[in-house]
Design a protein around this motif. Structure first.
Motif, PDB file in Angstrom:
ATOM      1  N   GLY A  31       0.231 -38.950 -16.666  1.00  0.00           N
ATOM      2  CA  GLY A  31      -0.746 -38.883 -15.576  1.00  0.00           C
ATOM      3  C   GLY A  31      -2.032 -38.183 -15.966  1.00  0.00           C
ATOM      4  N   GLU A  32      -2.108 -37.656 -17.190  1.00  0.00           N
ATOM      5  CA  GLU A  32      -3.309 -36.997 -17.668  1.00  0.00           C
ATOM      6  C   GLU A  32      -3.954 -37.835 -18.766  1.00  0.00           C
ATOM      7  OE1 GLU A  32      -4.491 -34.487 -16.257  1.00  0.00           O
ATOM      8  OE2 GLU A  32      -2.845 -33.483 -15.215  1.00  0.00           O
ATOM      9  N   TRP A  33      -5.246 -37.573 -18.996  1.00  0.00           N
ATOM     10  CA  TRP A  33      -5.969 -38.354 -19.993  1.00  0.00           C
ATOM     11  C   TRP A  33      -6.297 -37.539 -21.233  1.00  0.00           C
ATOM     12  CZ3 TRP A  33      -6.626 -43.513 -19.778  1.00  0.00           C
ATOM     13  CH2 TRP A  33      -6.445 -44.133 -18.539  1.00  0.00           C
ATOM     14  N   GLU A  49     -18.905 -36.027 -26.068  1.00  0.00           N
ATOM     15  CA  GLU A  49     -19.735 -37.033 -25.404  1.00  0.00           C
ATOM     16  C   GLU A  49     -19.129 -38.400 -25.639  1.00  0.00           C
ATOM     17  OE1 GLU A  49     -24.286 -38.835 -25.294  1.00  0.00           O
ATOM     18  OE2 GLU A  49     -23.874 -36.962 -26.381  1.00  0.00           O
ATOM     19  N   ILE A  50     -18.834 -39.109 -24.552  1.00  0.00           N
ATOM     20  CA  ILE A  50     -18.223 -40.432 -24.619  1.00  0.00           C
ATOM     21  C   ILE A  50     -19.022 -41.382 -23.733  1.00  0.00           C
ATOM     22  CG2 ILE A  50     -16.110 -41.779 -24.237  1.00  0.00           C
ATOM     23  CD1 ILE A  50     -14.571 -39.085 -24.415  1.00  0.00           C
ATOM     24  N   ASP A  51     -19.538 -42.436 -24.327  1.00  0.00           N
ATOM     25  CA  ASP A  51     -20.325 -43.432 -23.583  1.00  0.00           C
ATOM     26  C   ASP A  51     -21.431 -42.780 -22.751  1.00  0.00           C
ATOM     27  OD1 ASP A  51     -18.709 -45.413 -24.638  1.00  0.00           O
ATOM     28  OD2 ASP A  51     -17.324 -45.372 -22.938  1.00  0.00           O
ATOM     29  N   GLY A  52     -22.079 -41.765 -23.333  1.00  0.00           N
ATOM     30  CA  GLY A  52     -23.209 -41.140 -22.673  1.00  0.00           C
ATOM     31  C   GLY A  52     -22.864 -40.080 -21.652  1.00  0.00           C
ATOM     32  N   GLU A  53     -21.567 -39.775 -21.463  1.00  0.00           N
ATOM     33  CA  GLU A  53     -21.132 -38.750 -20.515  1.00  0.00           C
ATOM     34  C   GLU A  53     -20.409 -37.636 -21.270  1.00  0.00           C
ATOM     35  OE1 GLU A  53     -21.894 -38.621 -17.429  1.00  0.00           O
ATOM     36  OE2 GLU A  53     -22.438 -40.669 -16.866  1.00  0.00           O
ATOM     37  N   LEU A  54     -20.534 -36.401 -20.762  1.00  0.00           N
ATOM     38  CA  LEU A  54     -19.862 -35.260 -21.383  1.00  0.00           C
ATOM     39  C   LEU A  54     -18.550 -34.946 -20.678  1.00  0.00           C
ATOM     40  CD1 LEU A  54     -22.771 -32.777 -22.188  1.00  0.00           C
ATOM     41  CD2 LEU A  54     -21.192 -33.824 -23.818  1.00  0.00           C
ATOM     42  N   TYR A  55     -17.509 -34.727 -21.466  1.00  0.00           N
ATOM     43  CA  TYR A  55     -16.182 -34.368 -20.971  1.00  0.00           C
ATOM     44  C   TYR A  55     -15.724 -33.109 -21.703  1.00  0.00           C
ATOM     45  CZ  TYR A  55     -16.089 -39.263 -19.369  1.00  0.00           C
ATOM     46  OH  TYR A  55     -16.369 -40.465 -18.773  1.00  0.00           O
ATOM     47  N   TYR A  56     -14.756 -32.410 -21.090  1.00  0.00           N
ATOM     48  CA  TYR A  56     -14.168 -31.249 -21.763  1.00  0.00           C
ATOM     49  C   TYR A  56     -12.651 -31.415 -21.801  1.00  0.00           C
ATOM     50  CZ  TYR A  56     -13.196 -26.517 -23.263  1.00  0.00           C
ATOM     51  OH  TYR A  56     -12.766 -25.435 -23.989  1.00  0.00           O
ATOM     52  N   PHE A  57     -12.070 -31.091 -22.960  1.00  0.00           N
ATOM     53  CA  PHE A  57     -10.632 -31.237 -23.154  1.00  0.00           C
ATOM     54  C   PHE A  57     -10.006 -29.872 -23.451  1.00  0.00           C
ATOM     55  CE2 PHE A  57     -12.616 -35.247 -23.968  1.00  0.00           C
ATOM     56  CZ  PHE A  57     -11.747 -36.187 -23.429  1.00  0.00           C
ATOM     57  N   SER A  58      -8.873 -29.620 -22.820  1.00  0.00           N
ATOM     58  CA  SER A  58      -8.187 -28.334 -22.989  1.00  0.00           C
ATOM     59  C   SER A  58      -7.629 -28.208 -24.405  1.00  0.00           C
ATOM     60  CB  SER A  58      -7.041 -28.225 -21.981  1.00  0.00           C
ATOM     61  OG  SER A  58      -5.992 -29.128 -22.337  1.00  0.00           O
ATOM     62  N   ARG A  59      -7.031 -27.047 -24.708  1.00  0.00           N
ATOM     63  CA  ARG A  59      -6.445 -26.827 -26.028  1.00  0.00           C
ATOM     64  C   ARG A  59      -5.300 -27.791 -26.302  1.00  0.00           C
ATOM     65  NH1 ARG A  59      -6.130 -20.174 -26.362  1.00  0.00           N
ATOM     66  NH2 ARG A  59      -8.407 -19.802 -26.255  1.00  0.00           N
ATOM     67  N   LYS A  60      -4.710 -28.307 -25.221  1.00  0.00           N
ATOM     68  CA  LYS A  60      -3.635 -29.290 -25.383  1.00  0.00           C
ATOM     69  C   LYS A  60      -4.180 -30.719 -25.409  1.00  0.00           C
ATOM     70  CE  LYS A  60      -0.027 -26.459 -23.213  1.00  0.00           C
ATOM     71  NZ  LYS A  60       0.994 -26.384 -22.130  1.00  0.00           N
ATOM     72  N   ILE A  62      -5.967 -32.201 -22.981  1.00  0.00           N
ATOM     73  CA  ILE A  62      -6.008 -32.831 -21.660  1.00  0.00           C
ATOM     74  C   ILE A  62      -7.430 -32.773 -21.094  1.00  0.00           C
ATOM     75  CG2 ILE A  62      -5.082 -32.819 -19.318  1.00  0.00           C
ATOM     76  CD1 ILE A  62      -3.044 -33.485 -21.510  1.00  0.00           C
ATOM     77  N   GLN A  63      -7.888 -33.912 -20.564  1.00  0.00           N
ATOM     78  CA  GLN A  63      -9.205 -33.954 -19.938  1.00  0.00           C
ATOM     79  C   GLN A  63      -9.230 -33.052 -18.707  1.00  0.00           C
ATOM     80  OE1 GLN A  63     -10.227 -36.580 -16.760  1.00  0.00           O
ATOM     81  NE2 GLN A  63     -11.484 -37.765 -18.166  1.00  0.00           N
ATOM     82  N   VAL A  64     -10.224 -32.173 -18.640  1.00  0.00           N
ATOM     83  CA  VAL A  64     -10.361 -31.234 -17.530  1.00  0.00           C
ATOM     84  C   VAL A  64     -11.198 -31.887 -16.423  1.00  0.00           C
ATOM     85  CG1 VAL A  64     -11.258 -28.977 -16.841  1.00  0.00           C
ATOM     86  CG2 VAL A  64     -10.179 -29.273 -19.092  1.00  0.00           C
TER      87      VAL A  64
END
Length: 264
Positions: A31-33, A49-60, A62-64
């Motif tokens: 259920g997580e990305w 940065e993915i497809d022009g958007e910024l995302y943050y991923f945890s130490r594991k 997982i997309q926050v």
């Protein structure tokens, strides 16, 4: 023959540069990305940065989402919020909280500038200015003068200097954050030699690759065009190939890209 060889070499170089994008991708787990890189590893404890958007991923890995990270807010879809209010706090173009400034507009023969209440004024910078109870973004040049009637850094500054939002500028529609949506309305044209593609506004695509959503299903395929603007098709270069319809494939699978666009 020499010209065809150059085109083929260009195709290989372009496709090679796409390798990391093609192999990288989103992966859902429990259920997580997560986001897998081209080397098989995952983004962990970092911004991406993915497809022009910024995302943050945890130490594991997982997309926050739906929380603040490093003074930036990750929205429900995981993208970093920009140019919007979050819980009463305005976050700017760079995603960081911004407090609109107050002051007074000044003008001389050269143009407009803005004097803050402390007497300073912005130079080579974006400024969120509260004027007549409305907050707008403006950009000021190296002499401190307001920039207007032009594109700057992917945003459009209108005749009054304010950054355009939620409106058409030429062939492009700008969203509430001022960013360009991919606009449908481009068209294919065919002659005796092959297919060409024209972007909205009439610009012909040539000597490059282009994501095109021909059937308007919000999913685009990638096409390559030679220096004269003709679509390449039915080419096999091993790992990379182009099918008879012109869509680029990796390992026999058409690569796609989910897009946001509007129809005029």
């Amino acid at each position: 023959m020499q010209k065809k060889g150059c085109i083929m070499l260009a195709c290989i170089l372009i496709l090679g540069s796409m390798l990391s994008t093609a192999m990288a991708g989103w992966e859902q787990s429990g259920g997580e990305w997560k986001y897998q890189l081209s080397d098989g590893s995952y983004v962990t404890g970092a911004w991406k940065e993915i497809d022009g958007e910024l995302y943050y991923f945890s130490r594991k890995g997982i997309q926050v989402h739906d929380r603040w990270i490093e003074d930036c807010y990750l929205q429900s879809d995981g993208t970093m919020a920009t140019n919007t209010y979050v819980d009463g706090t305005y976050v700017g173009i760079d995603g960081y909280p911004v407090t609109p400034v107050s002051g007074a507009w000044k003008k001389n023969a050269k143009g407009w500038w803005f004097q803050r209440t402390d007497g300073t004024y912005p130079i080579e910078a974006w400024e969120l200015i509260r004027y007549r109870n409305k907050d707008n973004w403006y950009y000021f040049d190296c002499d401190g003068y307001m920039v207007h009637d032009m594109w700057f850094g992917g945003y459009y500054l209108t005749s009054d200097g304010s950054m355009a939002v939620h409106q058409w500028i030429g062939a492009y529609f700008l969203g509430d954050d001022g960013k360009i949506f991919l606009v449908s309305g481009g068209k294919w044209e065919k002659d005796a030699r092959g297919w060409k593609y024209y972007r909205p506004g009439g610009e012909r695509v040539a000597n490059c690759g282009q994501w095109i959503d021909g059937d308007k299903d919000n999913v685009a395929e990638y096409y390559l065009f030679d220096e004269e603007g003709y679509m390449l098709a039915d080419l096999d270069m091993g790992k990379y190939s182009i099918n008879k319809d012109g869509a680029v494939q990796v390992d026999g699978n058409v690569i796609t890209h989910t897009l946001s666009y509007v129809s005029r």
